[in-house]
Design a protein around this motif. Structure first.
Motif, mmCIF file in Angstrom:
data_model
loop_
_atom_site.group_PDB
_atom_site.id
_atom_site.type_symbol
_atom_site.label_atom_id
_atom_site.label_comp_id
_atom_site.label_asym_id
_atom_site.label_seq_id
_atom_site.Cartn_x
_atom_site.Cartn_y
_atom_site.Cartn_z
ATOM 1 N N VAL A 80 13.150 3.689 -11.940
ATOM 2 C CA VAL A 80 11.855 3.709 -11.016
ATOM 3 C C VAL A 80 12.359 4.577 -9.974
ATOM 4 O O VAL A 80 12.940 3.376 -9.325
ATOM 5 C CB VAL A 80 10.928 2.387 -11.475
ATOM 6 N N ARG A 81 11.934 5.147 -8.974
ATOM 7 C CA ARG A 81 12.087 5.234 -7.657
ATOM 8 C C ARG A 81 11.519 4.863 -6.913
ATOM 9 O O ARG A 81 12.040 4.329 -5.487
ATOM 10 C CB ARG A 81 11.798 6.950 -8.380
ATOM 11 N N HIS A 82 9.494 4.757 -7.000
ATOM 12 C CA HIS A 82 9.122 4.884 -5.253
ATOM 13 C C HIS A 82 8.044 3.871 -6.288
ATOM 14 O O HIS A 82 7.615 4.108 -7.379
ATOM 15 C CB HIS A 82 8.654 5.429 -5.188
ATOM 16 N N VAL A 83 8.040 2.999 -5.302
ATOM 17 C CA VAL A 83 6.174 2.123 -5.851
ATOM 18 C C VAL A 83 5.521 2.014 -4.563
ATOM 19 O O VAL A 83 5.911 1.832 -3.226
ATOM 20 C CB VAL A 83 7.200 0.568 -6.343
ATOM 21 N N CYS A 84 3.924 2.354 -4.374
ATOM 22 C CA CYS A 84 3.400 1.937 -3.916
ATOM 23 C C CYS A 84 1.816 1.022 -4.350
ATOM 24 O O CYS A 84 1.643 1.554 -5.464
ATOM 25 C CB CYS A 84 2.613 3.349 -2.892
ATOM 26 N N ILE A 85 1.750 0.251 -3.581
ATOM 27 C CA ILE A 85 0.959 -0.390 -4.154
ATOM 28 C C ILE A 85 -0.878 -1.363 -2.859
ATOM 29 O O ILE A 85 0.500 -1.206 -1.571
ATOM 30 C CB ILE A 85 0.779 -2.401 -4.159
ATOM 31 N N HIS A 86 -1.658 -0.794 -3.279
ATOM 32 C CA HIS A 86 -2.689 -0.790 -1.608
ATOM 33 C C HIS A 86 -3.755 -1.692 -2.583
ATOM 34 O O HIS A 86 -4.228 -1.665 -3.213
ATOM 35 C CB HIS A 86 -3.734 0.648 -1.180
ATOM 36 N N HIS A 87 -3.992 -2.778 -1.861
ATOM 37 C CA HIS A 87 -5.569 -3.866 -1.835
ATOM 38 C C HIS A 87 -5.899 -3.629 -0.824
ATOM 39 O O HIS A 87 -5.750 -4.177 0.704
ATOM 40 C CB HIS A 87 -4.554 -5.075 -2.646
ATOM 41 N N ARG A 88 -7.455 -3.672 -1.235
ATOM 42 C CA ARG A 88 -8.012 -4.335 -0.211
ATOM 43 C C ARG A 88 -8.602 -5.584 0.250
ATOM 44 O O ARG A 88 -7.953 -6.168 -0.739
ATOM 45 C CB ARG A 88 -9.889 -4.016 -1.222
ATOM 46 N N LEU A 89 -8.902 -5.901 0.917
ATOM 47 C CA LEU A 89 -9.113 -7.424 1.573
ATOM 48 C C LEU A 89 -10.494 -7.072 1.780
ATOM 49 O O LEU A 89 -10.933 -5.947 2.341
ATOM 50 C CB LEU A 89 -8.165 -7.569 2.513
ATOM 51 N N GLY A 90 -11.636 -7.717 1.994
ATOM 52 C CA GLY A 90 -13.118 -8.200 2.448
ATOM 53 C C GLY A 90 -13.853 -7.734 1.920
ATOM 54 O O GLY A 90 -13.377 -8.263 0.904
ATOM 55 N N TRP A 91 -15.097 -6.997 1.443
ATOM 56 C CA TRP A 91 -15.615 -6.465 0.914
ATOM 57 C C TRP A 91 -15.476 -5.767 -0.147
ATOM 58 O O TRP A 91 -15.397 -4.440 0.664
ATOM 59 C CB TRP A 91 -17.259 -6.263 2.343
ATOM 60 N N VAL A 92 -15.112 -5.360 -0.899
ATOM 61 C CA VAL A 92 -15.318 -4.381 -2.558
ATOM 62 C C VAL A 92 -16.797 -4.570 -3.066
ATOM 63 O O VAL A 92 -17.146 -5.029 -4.112
ATOM 64 C CB VAL A 92 -13.920 -5.044 -2.903
ATOM 65 N N SER A 93 -17.401 -3.488 -2.874
ATOM 66 C CA SER A 93 -18.814 -2.956 -3.597
ATOM 67 C C SER A 93 -18.349 -2.729 -5.355
ATOM 68 O O SER A 93 -16.901 -2.338 -5.315
ATOM 69 C CB SER A 93 -19.616 -2.239 -3.457
ATOM 70 N N VAL A 94 -19.494 -2.825 -5.938
ATOM 71 C CA VAL A 94 -19.099 -2.703 -7.415
ATOM 72 C C VAL A 94 -18.807 -1.033 -7.311
ATOM 73 O O VAL A 94 -19.056 -0.228 -6.637
ATOM 74 C CB VAL A 94 -20.664 -2.405 -8.071
ATOM 75 N N GLY A 95 -17.531 -0.831 -8.139
ATOM 76 C CA GLY A 95 -17.274 0.560 -8.038
ATOM 77 C C GLY A 95 -16.622 1.092 -7.295
ATOM 78 O O GLY A 95 -15.796 2.530 -7.668
ATOM 79 N N GLU A 96 -16.332 0.118 -6.005
ATOM 80 C CA GLU A 96 -15.443 0.334 -5.186
ATOM 81 C C GLU A 96 -14.456 0.155 -6.271
ATOM 82 O O GLU A 96 -13.960 -0.940 -6.398
ATOM 83 C CB GLU A 96 -15.437 0.087 -4.365
ATOM 84 N N ALA A 97 -12.403 0.378 -5.548
ATOM 85 C CA ALA A 97 -11.111 0.424 -6.041
ATOM 86 C C ALA A 97 -10.792 -1.078 -5.413
ATOM 87 O O ALA A 97 -10.755 -1.108 -3.929
ATOM 88 C CB ALA A 97 -10.083 1.565 -5.929
ATOM 89 N N SER A 98 -10.850 -1.994 -6.020
ATOM 90 C CA SER A 98 -9.579 -3.051 -5.077
ATOM 91 C C SER A 98 -8.416 -2.974 -4.951
ATOM 92 O O SER A 98 -7.996 -3.674 -4.245
ATOM 93 C CB SER A 98 -9.690 -4.059 -6.429
ATOM 94 N N VAL A 99 -7.518 -1.933 -6.048
ATOM 95 C CA VAL A 99 -6.471 -1.784 -6.227
ATOM 96 C C VAL A 99 -6.130 -0.925 -6.729
ATOM 97 O O VAL A 99 -6.394 -0.460 -7.325
ATOM 98 C CB VAL A 99 -5.806 -2.987 -6.449
ATOM 99 N N ILE A 100 -5.199 0.413 -5.758
ATOM 100 C CA ILE A 100 -4.300 1.329 -6.803
ATOM 101 C C ILE A 100 -2.602 0.788 -6.395
ATOM 102 O O ILE A 100 -2.128 0.146 -5.272
ATOM 103 C CB ILE A 100 -4.778 2.594 -5.654
ATOM 104 N N MET A 101 -2.207 1.568 -7.625
ATOM 105 C CA MET A 101 -0.628 1.196 -7.551
ATOM 106 C C MET A 101 -0.513 2.334 -8.238
ATOM 107 O O MET A 101 -0.590 2.952 -8.908
ATOM 108 C CB MET A 101 -0.283 0.128 -8.410
ATOM 109 N N ALA A 102 0.748 3.039 -7.449
ATOM 110 C CA ALA A 102 1.669 4.275 -8.288
ATOM 111 C C ALA A 102 3.007 4.016 -8.473
ATOM 112 O O ALA A 102 3.609 2.861 -7.304
ATOM 113 C CB ALA A 102 0.633 5.155 -7.926
ATOM 114 N N ILE A 103 3.235 3.986 -9.798
ATOM 115 C CA ILE A 103 5.327 3.927 -8.933
ATOM 116 C C ILE A 103 5.217 5.741 -9.821
ATOM 117 O O ILE A 103 5.167 6.117 -11.126
ATOM 118 C CB ILE A 103 5.685 3.298 -10.328
ATOM 119 N N SER A 104 6.753 6.523 -9.926
ATOM 120 C CA SER A 104 7.379 7.491 -9.818
ATOM 121 C C SER A 104 8.829 6.911 -10.127
ATOM 122 O O SER A 104 9.971 6.387 -10.149
ATOM 123 C CB SER A 104 7.604 8.470 -8.410
ATOM 124 N N SER A 105 8.709 7.811 -11.653
ATOM 125 C CA SER A 105 9.661 7.619 -12.525
ATOM 126 C C SER A 105 10.841 9.380 -13.190
ATOM 127 O O SER A 105 9.633 10.084 -12.530
ATOM 128 C CB SER A 105 9.707 7.075 -13.462
#
Length: 175
Positions: A80-105
């Motif tokens: 595994v080379r790189h890891v990125c994790i973004h997580h929302r705080l606060g209000w998240v409506s139905v259909g919106e992303a709460s968490v996005i993560m990606a890993i390169s290898s």
């Protein structure tokens, strides 16, 4: 191949960008970028329609847990080379992303396994809470993370993280 690795974590009250997360882990030495996007789904709680979620976190502890998680991922999948994790705080409506993560290898198999492990461990160990908003009001959902730590919920405070404190191996907070 350079030995440099990159781990990026972001807690944000703003809309999350899949492209930003993917760009963060992009590497010419990797043939795969594995991505997970967790969205707020339309659901029912006690017979009431979910309209969104409110996320809060013990931010400094989240950073610490994610740092440990990345080290664990690299022990299990050394390529595994790189890891990125973004997580929302606060209000998240139905259909919106709460968490996005990606890993390169270099190859897809390791990255896909690492992403699956990463989301499971994030949910088990990161101190991130959510309240569910339904058409009929708010409901507190059990703590998403903290793994081995105990949570003591005390009614009496209108905030989630404001009354949070660590006491030995327990986290205590007032609600």
């Amino acid at each position: 191949m350079s030995a440099e690795v990159r781990d990026v974590f972001k807690l944000s009250r703003d809309w999350l960008s899949v492209q930003e997360v993917v760009d963060t882990v992009s590497s010419s030495s990797c043939g795969a970028i594995s991505v997970f996007i967790g969205t707020t789904r339309e659901d029912q709680v006690d017979g009431r329609k979910v309209v969104g979620l409110e996320y809060e976190a013990y931010e400094s502890m989240v950073q610490s847990e994610l740092t440990k998680l990345c080290a664990d991922i690299r022990t299990r999948w050394p390529s595994v080379r790189h890891v990125c994790i973004h997580h929302r705080l606060g209000w998240v409506s139905v259909g919106e992303a709460s968490v996005i993560m990606a890993i390169s290898s270099p190859h897809r198999h390791e990255g896909q396994q690492a992403v699956q492990y990463c989301i499971s461990q994030l949910k088990a160990n990161a101190p991130i809470w959510k309240k569910v908003r339904t058409g009929g009001g708010w409901s507190l959902v059990p703590v998403m993370g903290l793994g081995h730590q105990s949570i003591i919920l005390v009614v009496g405070c209108d905030c989630l993280t404001g009354g949070l404190r660590q006491s030995g191996d327990k986290l205590e907070r007032k609600l």
